[in-house]
Design a protein around this motif. Structure first.
Motif, short mmCIF file in Angstrom:
data_model
loop_
_atom_site.label_atom_id
_atom_site.label_comp_id
_atom_site.label_asym_id
_atom_site.label_seq_id
_atom_site.Cartn_x
_atom_site.Cartn_y
_atom_site.Cartn_z
N ASN A 2 0.83 -1.19 0.00
CA ASN A 2 0.00 0.00 0.00
C ASN A 2 0.87 1.25 0.00
OD1 ASN A 2 -2.29 -1.55 0.10
ND2 ASN A 2 -2.57 -1.34 2.30
N VAL A 3 0.69 2.09 -1.01
CA VAL A 3 1.46 3.33 -1.16
C VAL A 3 0.52 4.51 -1.00
CG1 VAL A 3 2.85 4.74 -2.72
CG2 VAL A 3 3.17 2.26 -2.67
N LEU A 5 0.27 8.33 -1.89
CA LEU A 5 0.82 9.38 -2.73
C LEU A 5 0.25 10.72 -2.27
CD1 LEU A 5 2.31 10.49 -5.23
CD2 LEU A 5 0.26 9.89 -6.58
N LEU A 17 -0.27 7.56 -10.26
CA LEU A 17 -1.28 6.58 -9.90
C LEU A 17 -1.35 5.47 -10.94
CD1 LEU A 17 -4.22 8.80 -8.60
CD2 LEU A 17 -3.20 6.90 -7.37
N LEU A 20 2.01 3.30 -10.93
CA LEU A 20 2.17 2.45 -9.76
C LEU A 20 1.12 1.34 -9.73
CD1 LEU A 20 2.97 5.19 -7.08
CD2 LEU A 20 4.56 3.58 -8.12
N GLN A 21 -0.10 1.64 -10.13
CA GLN A 21 -1.13 0.61 -10.16
C GLN A 21 -0.81 -0.45 -11.19
OE1 GLN A 21 -4.59 3.07 -10.69
NE2 GLN A 21 -4.94 3.30 -8.50
N TYR A 25 0.95 -1.99 -7.24
CA TYR A 25 0.81 -1.34 -5.96
C TYR A 25 -0.65 -0.92 -5.77
CZ TYR A 25 5.92 -0.81 -5.93
OH TYR A 25 7.27 -1.03 -5.96
N THR A 26 -1.10 -0.96 -4.53
CA THR A 26 -2.37 -0.35 -4.17
C THR A 26 -2.06 1.08 -3.75
OG1 THR A 26 -3.31 -2.45 -3.44
CG2 THR A 26 -4.36 -0.44 -2.63
N VAL A 27 -2.64 2.05 -4.45
CA VAL A 27 -2.25 3.45 -4.25
C VAL A 27 -3.43 4.26 -3.71
CG1 VAL A 27 -1.21 5.51 -5.27
CG2 VAL A 27 -0.65 3.25 -6.19
N HIS A 29 -4.45 8.26 -2.75
CA HIS A 29 -3.96 9.59 -3.12
C HIS A 29 -4.54 10.65 -2.20
CE1 HIS A 29 -4.38 13.34 -5.75
NE2 HIS A 29 -3.13 13.29 -5.33
N GLU A 109 10.61 3.97 -9.44
CA GLU A 109 10.13 2.63 -9.10
C GLU A 109 11.23 1.79 -8.47
OE1 GLU A 109 8.64 1.39 -12.87
OE2 GLU A 109 6.69 2.37 -12.59
#
Length: 222
Positions: A2-3, A5, A17, A20-21, A25-27, A29, A109
């Protein structure tokens, strides 16, 4: 993984977004500091990408708030502010890495992967436990050499347990991990996902053991 941003520029935020997705990654914002604080309170975050020029507070103020809560979540500062003094200031305030805009997405990344490996004490991009091979970055898992197809929430529970193999993970932490803003997950749901994972791990030599009153432990029982 989980990121969070924290970026107020809509074009930069949308580009990050999507990138990264695509890298699984689960982003989450946040366009400002207040919303970032709310998301950090409500979610289990593995890494923060932080812009310093936020509309409601300086990014360094948010960074100090994160560290004042005794959080060790890795923070990568991503900012248009240049100069060694700004970089030193951010690192001294608790940032783990610093990149200036404009930036190369591939380098960003790579730095994210390095920070996440370091925070989870990983020497590679994979976690190995007996017959299980799990990549938190690729969101893939194999069991006895065969691909293990897992729904998203089952994978996240297995990921947390694998990264903490041999240690107790509380039910509350797992529920927190699965929750999203406005989508709370209760203890009963966690029990259902753990039950499903136990069935998948049957005959593998791995077991998810219940520590009564504490949580769950993934261990090699073979």
């Amino acid at each position: 993984m989980n990121v969070l941003l924290v970026e107020d520029d809509p074009l930069i935020a949308m580009g990050l977004l999507q990138a990264l997705q695509q890298n699984t990654y689960t982003v989450l914002h946040a366009p400002d500091g207040m919303r970032a604080q709310g998301l950090l309170r409500a979610n289990d975050i593995d890494l923060i990408i932080l812009d310093l020029g936020l509309p409601d507070m300086d990014g360094l103020e948010l960074l100090r708030w994160v560290r004042a809560r005794q959080s060790r979540v890795p923070v990568l500062v991503l900012t248009a502010r240049d100069g060694v003094e700004q970089q030193v200031l951010a690192l001294d305030q608790g940032a783990d890495d610093y990149m200036e805009k404009p930036f190369d997405l591939r380098e960003l990344e790579a730095r994210l992967r390095a920070l996440l490996r370091r925070s989870h004490n990983l020497s590679t991009d994979e976690v190995s436990l007996g017959a299980l091979q799990l990549s938190p970055f690729q969101r893939t898992a194999t069991l006895n050499g065969e691909r293990l197809e897992l729904p998203a929430r089952e994978f996240e529970i297995l990921e947390v347990l694998a990264l903490s193999a041999g240690k107790v993970v509380t039910k509350a932490r797992l529920a927190h991990r699965l929750s999203r803003e406005g989508d709370e997950v209760g203890d009963n749901a966690v029990e259902v996902y753990v039950h499903r994972l136990r069935r998948r791990l049957r005959e593998s030599g791995l077991a998810i053991r219940t520590q009564r009153g504490a949580g769950y432990v993934l261990e090699n029982a073979g």
